[in-house]
Design an enzyme around this catalytic site. Structure first.
Site, PDB file in Angstrom:
ATOM      1  N   TYR A  27    -101.639  47.750 -32.310  1.00  3.35           N
ATOM      2  CA  TYR A  27    -102.886  48.080 -33.004  1.00  3.35           C
ATOM      3  C   TYR A  27    -103.952  46.981 -32.889  1.00  3.35           C
ATOM      4  O   TYR A  27    -105.124  47.220 -33.135  1.00  3.35           O
ATOM      5  CB  TYR A  27    -102.618  48.366 -34.486  1.00  3.35           C
ATOM      6  CG  TYR A  27    -101.884  49.666 -34.729  1.00  3.35           C
ATOM      7  CD1 TYR A  27    -101.691  50.588 -33.699  1.00  3.35           C
ATOM      8  CD2 TYR A  27    -101.379  49.977 -35.982  1.00  3.35           C
ATOM      9  CE1 TYR A  27    -101.012  51.773 -33.916  1.00  3.35           C
ATOM     10  CE2 TYR A  27    -100.698  51.173 -36.204  1.00  3.35           C
ATOM     11  CZ  TYR A  27    -100.518  52.062 -35.161  1.00  3.35           C
ATOM     12  OH  TYR A  27     -99.853  53.235 -35.387  1.00  3.35           O
ATOM     13  N   LYS A  79     -87.953  48.710 -28.355  1.00  5.27           N
ATOM     14  CA  LYS A  79     -87.808  49.574 -27.176  1.00  5.27           C
ATOM     15  C   LYS A  79     -87.497  48.655 -26.001  1.00  5.27           C
ATOM     16  O   LYS A  79     -88.183  48.641 -24.976  1.00  5.27           O
ATOM     17  CB  LYS A  79     -89.113  50.375 -26.986  1.00  5.27           C
ATOM     18  CG  LYS A  79     -89.045  51.466 -25.951  1.00  5.27           C
ATOM     19  CD  LYS A  79     -88.153  52.626 -26.324  1.00  5.27           C
ATOM     20  CE  LYS A  79     -88.096  53.642 -25.192  1.00  5.27           C
ATOM     21  NZ  LYS A  79     -87.044  54.658 -25.383  1.00  5.27           N
ATOM     22  N   ASP A 120     -86.393  55.297 -30.461  1.00  2.00           N
ATOM     23  CA  ASP A 120     -86.137  56.746 -30.382  1.00  2.00           C
ATOM     24  C   ASP A 120     -84.829  57.103 -31.082  1.00  2.00           C
ATOM     25  O   ASP A 120     -84.740  58.104 -31.797  1.00  2.00           O
ATOM     26  CB  ASP A 120     -86.164  57.235 -28.926  1.00  2.00           C
ATOM     27  CG  ASP A 120     -85.453  56.303 -27.967  1.00  2.00           C
ATOM     28  OD1 ASP A 120     -85.346  55.101 -28.278  1.00  2.00           O
ATOM     29  OD2 ASP A 120     -84.981  56.754 -26.906  1.00  2.00           O
ATOM     30  N   ASP A 134     -95.228  52.029 -38.435  1.00  5.73           N
ATOM     31  CA  ASP A 134     -96.155  53.007 -39.004  1.00  5.73           C
ATOM     32  C   ASP A 134     -95.491  54.386 -38.985  1.00  5.73           C
ATOM     33  O   ASP A 134     -95.464  55.117 -39.987  1.00  5.73           O
ATOM     34  CB  ASP A 134     -97.436  53.002 -38.141  1.00  5.73           C
ATOM     35  CG  ASP A 134     -98.558  53.803 -38.752  1.00  5.73           C
ATOM     36  OD1 ASP A 134     -98.400  54.287 -39.882  1.00  5.73           O
ATOM     37  OD2 ASP A 134     -99.604  53.957 -38.081  1.00  5.73           O
ATOM     38  N   ASP A 183     -93.317  56.381 -42.336  1.00  3.56           N
ATOM     39  CA  ASP A 183     -93.716  57.712 -42.811  1.00  3.56           C
ATOM     40  C   ASP A 183     -92.548  58.684 -42.731  1.00  3.56           C
ATOM     41  O   ASP A 183     -92.342  59.507 -43.638  1.00  3.56           O
ATOM     42  CB  ASP A 183     -94.880  58.260 -41.962  1.00  3.56           C
ATOM     43  CG  ASP A 183     -96.231  57.911 -42.557  1.00  3.56           C
ATOM     44  OD1 ASP A 183     -96.273  57.069 -43.478  1.00  3.56           O
ATOM     45  OD2 ASP A 183     -97.242  58.479 -42.104  1.00  3.56           O
TER      46      ASP A 183
END
Ligand code: NAD
Length: 367
Positions: free
Chosen positions: A142, A193, A225, A249, A253
């Site tokens: 970000y 990852k 994943d 993020d 959620d």
């Protein structure tokens, strides 16, 4: 007697209503505890735009920097949505995070057993879920450079963002991960990852090295994943999770929805070590200003109240008092008390203040 200064920034919409209840609960904690809190309120968000022309006035920032911790409500609403991106109410929160270098975001996802049926997952899968997701908040995809869009000679454009982390950035959030895991069930999952991304390989190496300082914590590395799948398949596998900004993020959620309602989710954003014995931090419910119900006195104050409990645990080193608040919330729910957002059809519904009253009484009784 020790005195802690707490900056209170209720913000807009239901932020005003739920923060008031969290302050009452903290006052109840202080009674007879040998600790006193000095609360000072300040403007932020839309209210600050209206009164001072900016979502984060200089006096508000000054107060936050001079406090042991910040109790935040929520900011924004339709009244300010037409403003340009840089002047929006939500900017008040983003600017505060940046100014205070709040690099670690903590979001618990706890499935209260009496609310299991409000979860979108089956009882057999979700019961017993108690996860803390720690998201790196100031670096990664970000914020990385280079970023932007450039035109291509033959037409069209090229868009780029960069996932970048340095060793110190990874190390400090990894330490938060291990410290938090230590206060919980001593298991940390570091999510990356590393099979594809070079930056994740560095992340994995640094987290592994930091882990040598925490031999009592069991560390596992999980690919993002696989983690996304496991969260809905076997959420009880996880205790504490630490991960990069974007991954965090999304995963926080996903974990949040396991708990059922927005009105139940607290959060903490931690910066550098502060005067209160822990980290200077900002504590806020995950939910927004809920313009659809603002001003009606029906918002659920539990997310804000549980944020106040996190404030005690992580900024003021008052873990046993945080336990008192969490126990009072659990008890009130066990007794069947509900606000509208968590009530099943036909159940009696309480307003914001009535729910606050019950939690305050529960805290007082545990003194
Ligand atoms: P929201 O969280 O405000 O509301 C989503 C839904 O959940 C609404 O139906 C609302 O009534 C319900 N809800 C939320 N909190 C509740 C509570 N405590 N009790 C009962 N019901 C509750 O999200 P939104 O509608 O997407 O956003 C509204 C405004 O809030 C926007 O301006 C947005 O930018 C802002 N926002 C601010 C923050 C923040 O300050 N951290 C976070 C999210 C959204």
């Amino acid at each position: 007697m020790s005195t802690f200064k707490i900056a209170v920034l209720p913000g807009d919409g239901i932020g005003q209503e739920v923060t008031a209840e969290a302050v009452r609960v903290l006052r109840a904690v202080a009674k007879g505890s040998g600790t006193s809190f000095e609360f000072e309120s300040a403007l932020v968000g839309g209210g600050a735009i209206d009164a001072a022309g900016t979502p984060l006035p200089a006096e508000t920032l000054k107060l936050c920097k001079a406090s042991h911790a910040i109790l935040f409500g929520s900011v924004g609403g339709p009244k300010w949505d037409h403003l340009p991106q840089e002047q929006r109410a939500e900017r008040g929160l983003l600017a505060l995070r940046k100014e205070l270098d709040l690099y670690a975001n903590l979001r618990p996802a706890t499935c209260f057993s009496m609310l299991v049926d409000a979860s979108p997952l089956k009882r057999s899968v979700v019961e017993g879920t108690d996860i803390m997701v720690i998201r790196e908040l100031t670096g990664g995809l970000y914020f990385g450079e280079p970023r932007g869009r450039t035109p291509l000679a033959g037409g069209g454009e090229r868009g780029v963002n960069t996932m970048v982390y340095t060793t110190p950035e990874i190390e400090r959030v990894a330490r938060v991960g291990f410290e938090v895991a230590r206060k919980r069930r001593k298991r940390l999952a570091s999510v990356d990852k590393a099979n594809v991304l070079t930056v994740s390989q560095l992340w994995r190496e640094v987290v592994t090295r930091v882990g040598r300082d925490y031999p009592d914590v069991t560390l596992e590395h999980v690919l993002v994943d696989n983690c996304a799948m496991a969260l809905v398949h076997k959420p009880t596998h996880f205790d504490t999770i630490v991960t990069e900004n974007t991954f965090g993020d999304i995963l926080s959620d996903e974990a949040a929805i396991l708990a059922g309602s927005m009105g139940m989710l607290p959060s903490a954003s931690l910066g550098l070590a502060g005067a209160g014995g822990g980290n200077v931090g900002l504590y806020e419910p995950v939910h927004g200003t809920a313009p659809d119900i603002a001003g009606q006195g029906i918002a659920n104050p539990i997310a804000a109240v549980l944020s106040a409990a996190m404030l005690l645990r992580y900024s003021l080193n008052m873990g046993p008092h945080a336990d008192r608040i969490e126990a009072a919330v659990s008890r009130v729910l066990e007794q069947g008390h509900r606000t509208r957002d968590i009530a099943a059809k036909g159940e009696k519904v309480l307003g914001t203040t009535a729910m606050g009253d019950l939690i305050v009484r529960g805290v007082e009784e545990s003194a």
